[in-house]
Design an enzyme around this catalytic site. Structure first.
Site, mmCIF file in Angstrom:
data_model
loop_
_atom_site.group_PDB
_atom_site.id
_atom_site.type_symbol
_atom_site.label_atom_id
_atom_site.label_comp_id
_atom_site.label_asym_id
_atom_site.label_seq_id
_atom_site.Cartn_x
_atom_site.Cartn_y
_atom_site.Cartn_z
ATOM 1 N N CYS A 168 0.816 -1.213 0.000
ATOM 2 C CA CYS A 168 0.000 0.000 0.000
ATOM 3 C C CYS A 168 0.850 1.264 0.000
ATOM 4 O O CYS A 168 0.675 2.133 -0.827
ATOM 5 C CB CYS A 168 -0.938 0.006 1.202
ATOM 6 S SG CYS A 168 -2.209 -1.251 1.047
ATOM 7 N N HIS A 169 1.759 1.368 0.949
ATOM 8 C CA HIS A 169 2.513 2.616 1.061
ATOM 9 C C HIS A 169 4.004 2.379 1.210
ATOM 10 O O HIS A 169 4.733 3.264 1.655
ATOM 11 C CB HIS A 169 1.983 3.453 2.228
ATOM 12 C CG HIS A 169 0.522 3.714 2.122
ATOM 13 N ND1 HIS A 169 -0.397 2.892 2.695
ATOM 14 C CD2 HIS A 169 -0.164 4.648 1.448
ATOM 15 C CE1 HIS A 169 -1.608 3.336 2.393
ATOM 16 N NE2 HIS A 169 -1.491 4.392 1.637
ATOM 17 N N GLY A 170 4.431 1.167 0.888
ATOM 18 C CA GLY A 170 5.860 0.913 0.777
ATOM 19 C C GLY A 170 6.618 0.704 2.072
ATOM 20 O O GLY A 170 7.831 0.877 2.097
ATOM 21 N N TYR B 295 -4.889 11.075 -1.420
ATOM 22 C CA TYR B 295 -4.111 9.864 -1.162
ATOM 23 C C TYR B 295 -2.629 10.157 -1.395
ATOM 24 O O TYR B 295 -1.772 9.716 -0.618
ATOM 25 C CB TYR B 295 -4.609 8.764 -2.105
ATOM 26 C CG TYR B 295 -4.143 7.379 -1.772
ATOM 27 C CD1 TYR B 295 -4.436 6.802 -0.540
ATOM 28 C CD2 TYR B 295 -3.422 6.626 -2.697
ATOM 29 C CE1 TYR B 295 -4.023 5.522 -0.249
ATOM 30 C CE2 TYR B 295 -3.014 5.350 -2.418
ATOM 31 C CZ TYR B 295 -3.307 4.798 -1.193
ATOM 32 O OH TYR B 295 -2.899 3.521 -0.912
#
Lengths: 204, 439
Positions: A168-170, B295
């Site tokens: 998702c966000h590394g 996001y």
């Protein structure tokens, strides 16, 4: 109680709001020395009524709020037992525990060595590898499989440390499940568990 | 609502009703006789288009809920049941799903219109803030609606977004559990999201009433940003605004129909046709396109709490904008420097949306390695989104307060009517200034 200074101080309504005739009746009824009715008694009624209404309101609102908390069957969480013989060295299984994924990883010696070596590295959430598994069971790493950033499920073996990588966000975790890189603030969580035997583990 | 009513009920039922409930008078005064600035352009048609969108979403949503089952075990299958078995179910669902996207297209154009023409400036602060509230409610509604099909993107989107609450120090954990109704996103979460997804559109409708009320108290802004001074500056709402709005709605509905009938899944994500599986996160998780800029802001900040703060702050600055903009001139038509910064803001928002759809560590220009400094590659989407995020906040917190003091605006016209009536294109020979007044 007549002329109590505490209540007098908070008196909001002046005698002007009453008709002359009413005032005389009120005066004689409560033998007040001031002109008008008895403010302390009126304030007491106001405060008591407001307090009762607030209390009643709170008791009505609380069930409406609390109904959103986990229900009894959700709270009555079952613990999970797992047979470790199914997992070969270097493999990981993911099981469902309390609605979340649970990682059970059978680490290779190289992975354990890498984790122990990195005890001395600069860690965001410092913790020795030895504290993240049961004593003498260094190969078994059991973790809640939710990224501590925003709850995605990290993929095993991903990232430059060979631990986990969150798509998702590394966020990147090492072979001890410690956060090494990315936005996650803490290490992957080690749940409460116990070995029932050498090959059986009970989580929760 | 300025001035007195010109409504004259016909004798009989109209007069009888008018004396008891003057509802026809209210409609007449608000949508027929209501004076609108005569120079409104097509950017001013999105208010009407947005009302249409809300209506479409509520009607299609109510009928969809007659067939949908809000249960973790059955939701996904019930959506497929709508698609395959329910009469015209495919049409209803595609209308509702694409309708959300069309709603956001319209709202973003509406908001940029307001930013450009200074529609947030006094006396329209409350009008603007009510609009921001509607936007927040829209985002909450859209997010919860996206969870309902219970596909992979639905589920993991819900996990990520609800976990944002968990970033709040100390109380975040208990609030998260309370919100999810358990220790993970599950059946309880789905059910409450369905309930709220049904409720919120009606709350939006309520705030829309306040928004229109506030609009009719202060009057519409217009491309010149100057207030109407006489009757020559205005035209009655009907037929001028109604016809213009109606034409814009028709064009908008053609675009809507293109999506519904020719590319109904173009704006969705294929992974949402896979049923939710809590044990596997999709390799590349992205929100719907209309959330991508936020996001990207969330991901641009390396710290969890600060990322969440930045994301909500991006909306928070909108609320404060009426007091951040120090310019005396409303419309950017007469603010050459502001116009430039505004265009960069639009580009920054598009870049953020683009970055939000990409993996953070991917390279913007593939193969370019020269921008590597220490461990970070400046040629990556995360750095591009950091740059755009920085500009986004700078626009509201630095540019807007300073520009009003530093720039020299162009001269604004005396009245709305003077440039509109003297413009050669607007006034061919022999045309009348107010044709509705003659014959």
């Amino acid at each position: 109680m007549v002329g109590s200074p505490v209540f007098l101080a908070g008196t909001p309504s002046g005698p002007g709001s009453f008709a002359k005739g009413d005032l005389k009746v009120a005066e004689s009824a409560v033998h007040s020395t001031t002109a008008g009715d008895d403010p302390s008694r009126r304030d007491f009624i106001h405060i008591a009524a407001l307090a009762a209404a607030a209390g009643a309101g709170a008791t009505i609102v609380w069930p409406l709020i609390d109904q959103m908390n986990p229900s009894a069957d959700t709270v009555a969480l079952a613990s999970v037992e797992y047979d470790l013989t199914k997992i070969e060295s270097g493999q990981q299984v993911t099981i469902n525990w309390r609605g979340k994924p649970l990682f059970i990883r059978n680490r290779t010696q190289a992975q354990i060595d890498a984790a122990v070596r990195d005890d001395a590295a600069v860690l965001k959430d410092p913790q020795a590898d030895a504290l993240r598994h049961k004593e003498g069971k260094a190969q078994w790493l059991i973790l809640v499989g939710s990224c501590t950033h925003l709850g995605c499920v990290p993929t095993v073996g991903g990232g430059e440390y060979g631990g986990w990588f969150c798509p998702c966000h590394g966020s990147t975790y090492d072979t001890s499940g410690r956060i090494r890189k990315g936005p996650a603030p803490t290490n992957l969580v080690v749940p409460d568990y116990a070995f029932l035997s050498d090959t059986k583990v009970k989580i929760g | 609502m300025s001035g007195h009513s010109t409504y004259e009920p016909k004798p009989g039922f109209s007069r009888w009703l008018d004396q008891r409930l003057p509802i026809t008078r209210l409609v007449w005064d608000s949508f027929v006789d209501y004076p609108t600035p005569r120079n409104l352009n097509y950017w001013y048609t999105f208010g009407g288009i947005l009302s249409l969108c809300l209506g479409i979403q509520i009607v299609s949503g109510i009928v969809l809920s007659m067939h949908y089952t809000a249960s973790a075990g059955e939701a996904f299958a019930s959506v497929e049941h709508i698609m395959r078995d329910v009469n015209y179910g495919w049409l209803l669902r595609y209308t509702h799903a694409n309708g959300a996207s069309m709603f956001f297209i319209a709202v973003y154009l509406h908001m940029f219109r307001g930013l450009y023409y200074g529609s947030y400036k006094p006396p329209r602060e409350v009008l603007w803030i009510l609009g921001c509230v509607i936007y927040l409610l829209m985002m909450a509604t859209a997010f919860m609606g996206y969870v309902l099909p219970w596909g992979q993107m639905s589920f993991h989107g819900a996990v990520v977004i609800t976990n944002i609450i968990g970033a709040i120090p100390v109380v975040g954990g208990p609030i998260l559990t309370w919100l999810q109704g358990g220790f993970a996103v599950d059946n309880a979460t789905l059910n409450r999201f369905f309930s709220l997804h049904y409720l919120l559109p009606f709350m939006i409708a309520g705030v829309v009433v306040l928004h229109v009320w506030a609009l009719h108290v202060v009057g519409q802004n217009n491309p010149t940003g100057i207030d109407p001074k006489s009757k020559a500056d205005t035209l009655p709402f009907t037929p001028y605004a109604t016809v213009k709005d109606g034409f814009a709605m028709s064009v908008f509905l053609i675009l809507f129909a293109v999506f519904v009938f020719y590319m109904p899944n173009a704006l969705g994500h294929a992974d949402n046709y896979i049923e939710a599986n809590p044990l596997v996160t999709p390799a590349h998780i992205v929100p719907e396109w209309y959330f991508l800029p936020f996001y990207a802001i969330l991901r641009a900040v390396p710290d969890k709490v600060m990322g969440v703060v930045a994301m909500f702050g991006a909306i928070g600055v909108l609320f404060a904008l009426p007091w951040l903009d120090t310019s005396k001139v409303r419309s950017m038509r007469y603010r050459p420097m502001a116009k430039l910064y505004f265009v960069i803001l639009v580009v920054a928002c598009i870049i953020l949306g683009f970055c939000g759809a990409k993996l953070p560590d991917d390279q913007v220009i593939p193969g370019l390695e020269t921008f590597k400094i220490l461990e970070s590659d400046l040629n990556s989407f995360v750095w591009l989104s950091r740059l755009a995020t920085l500009y986004y906040f700078a626009y509201f917190l630095v540019v807007m307060p300073l520009l009003g003091l530093l720039e020299t605006p162009l001269e604004t016209p005396e009245t709305i009517a003077s440039p509109a009536l003297s413009h050669p294109a607007a006034m061919p020979a022999g045309a009348m200034a107010a044709p509705e007044k003659k014959g």
